[in-house]
Write a protein that holds these residues in place. Structure first.
Motif, PDB file in Angstrom:
ATOM      1  N   SER A   1     -10.445 -19.937  14.106  1.00 41.35           N
ATOM      2  CA  SER A   1     -10.643 -18.924  15.285  1.00 41.35           C
ATOM      3  C   SER A   1      -9.683 -17.888  14.959  1.00 41.35           C
ATOM      4  O   SER A   1      -9.202 -17.224  15.827  1.00 41.35           O
ATOM      5  N   PRO A   2     -10.130 -16.914  14.001  1.00 44.62           N
ATOM      6  CA  PRO A   2     -10.039 -16.102  13.196  1.00 44.62           C
ATOM      7  C   PRO A   2     -10.249 -14.554  14.440  1.00 44.62           C
ATOM      8  O   PRO A   2     -11.726 -14.731  15.130  1.00 44.62           O
TER       9      PRO A   2
ATOM     10  N   LEU B   1     -24.032 -29.425  18.989  1.00 42.53           N
ATOM     11  CA  LEU B   1     -23.219 -28.326  18.413  1.00 42.53           C
ATOM     12  C   LEU B   1     -24.001 -27.328  19.840  1.00 42.53           C
ATOM     13  O   LEU B   1     -24.569 -26.674  19.465  1.00 42.53           O
ATOM     14  N   ARG B   2     -23.037 -26.490  20.039  1.00 45.59           N
ATOM     15  CA  ARG B   2     -23.318 -25.327  21.033  1.00 45.59           C
ATOM     16  C   ARG B   2     -22.446 -24.583  20.853  1.00 45.59           C
ATOM     17  O   ARG B   2     -21.437 -24.532  20.657  1.00 45.59           O
ATOM     18  N   ASP B   3     -22.521 -23.000  18.862  1.00 45.44           N
ATOM     19  CA  ASP B   3     -21.457 -22.568  18.858  1.00 45.44           C
ATOM     20  C   ASP B   3     -21.502 -21.540  18.948  1.00 45.44           C
ATOM     21  O   ASP B   3     -22.918 -20.949  18.913  1.00 45.44           O
ATOM     22  N   ASN B   4     -20.385 -20.877  19.145  1.00 41.40           N
ATOM     23  CA  ASN B   4     -20.736 -19.423  18.909  1.00 41.40           C
ATOM     24  C   ASN B   4     -19.241 -18.096  18.318  1.00 41.40           C
ATOM     25  O   ASN B   4     -18.133 -17.597  19.131  1.00 41.40           O
ATOM     26  N   PRO B   5     -19.848 -18.504  17.056  1.00 42.40           N
ATOM     27  CA  PRO B   5     -17.833 -18.150  15.989  1.00 42.40           C
ATOM     28  C   PRO B   5     -18.061 -16.774  16.078  1.00 42.40           C
ATOM     29  O   PRO B   5     -16.620 -15.916  15.901  1.00 42.40           O
ATOM     30  N   GLY B   6     -18.307 -15.638  16.931  1.00 43.00           N
ATOM     31  CA  GLY B   6     -18.345 -14.336  16.486  1.00 43.00           C
ATOM     32  C   GLY B   6     -17.742 -14.051  18.291  1.00 43.00           C
ATOM     33  O   GLY B   6     -17.569 -13.024  18.533  1.00 43.00           O
ATOM     34  N   VAL B   7     -17.313 -15.322  19.038  1.00 40.07           N
ATOM     35  CA  VAL B   7     -16.880 -14.656  20.762  1.00 40.07           C
ATOM     36  C   VAL B   7     -15.518 -14.278  20.147  1.00 40.07           C
ATOM     37  O   VAL B   7     -15.220 -12.797  21.234  1.00 40.07           O
ATOM     38  N   TYR B   8     -15.022 -14.334  19.280  1.00 40.50           N
ATOM     39  CA  TYR B   8     -13.392 -13.092  19.138  1.00 40.50           C
ATOM     40  C   TYR B   8     -13.515 -12.246  18.648  1.00 40.50           C
ATOM     41  O   TYR B   8     -12.290 -10.825  18.562  1.00 40.50           O
ATOM     42  N   ALA B   9     -14.207 -11.833  18.275  1.00 37.42           N
ATOM     43  CA  ALA B   9     -15.023 -10.275  17.370  1.00 37.42           C
ATOM     44  C   ALA B   9     -15.236  -9.138  18.386  1.00 37.42           C
ATOM     45  O   ALA B   9     -14.893  -9.129  19.189  1.00 37.42           O
TER      46      ALA B   9
END
Length: 138
Positions: free
Chosen positions: A27-28, A130-138
């Motif tokens: 969770s960066p 999986l429904r992934d949104n890895p850039g959500v915190y950028a």
């Protein structure tokens, strides 16, 4: 070291928790407000050495059928001393988490820790979606 596990939200040290999670691989950059909201809607086991929070493990659950174990961490200076095990065992024993049909988690590198606690690798990973949104915190 005398580790104490607490489920009391008033004892959580949000600065410690956010500080770790915001720099973690999973969770960066997570905003502090998002961490606070996630904790508000979870059952969280906090580990303490004296008054210092040294770890956390939280469960997202409907308290009836399933639980998702997330955000398990132990600060580096306390690793290798059974802190994660103590938090997970406390969650396994939590009265609101009894009788669940399924527990889930994602881990990159701690498979053996969880296997020693009765977890197993998914027998049918082809069923997992999986429904992934890895850039959500950028």
């Amino acid at each position: 070291m005398n580790v104490r596990i607490s489920f009391d939200p008033a004892e959580r040290q949000l600065d410690v928790i956010h500080g770790f999670l915001a720099s973690s691989y999973w969770s960066p950059g997570i905003p502090r407000e998002t961490v606070a909201r996630a904790l508000e809607h979870s059952i969280a086991a906090s580990a303490f050495d004296g008054d210092a929070q040294i770890g956390l493990a939280r469960v997202v659950t409907d308290r009836a059928t399933m639980a998702y174990l997330a955000d398990v961490f132990v600060l580096e200076a306390w690793r290798g001393r059974g802190v994660a095990r103590a938090m997970i065992e406390a969650l396994h024993a939590h009265p609101e988490l009894q009788g669940l049909r399924r527990w889930l988690l994602f881990t990159r590198d701690m498979h053996t820790v969880y296997e020693r606690l009765g977890w197993e690798r998914a027998p049918h990973p082809e069923r997992l979606m999986l429904r992934d949104n890895p850039g959500v915190y950028a």
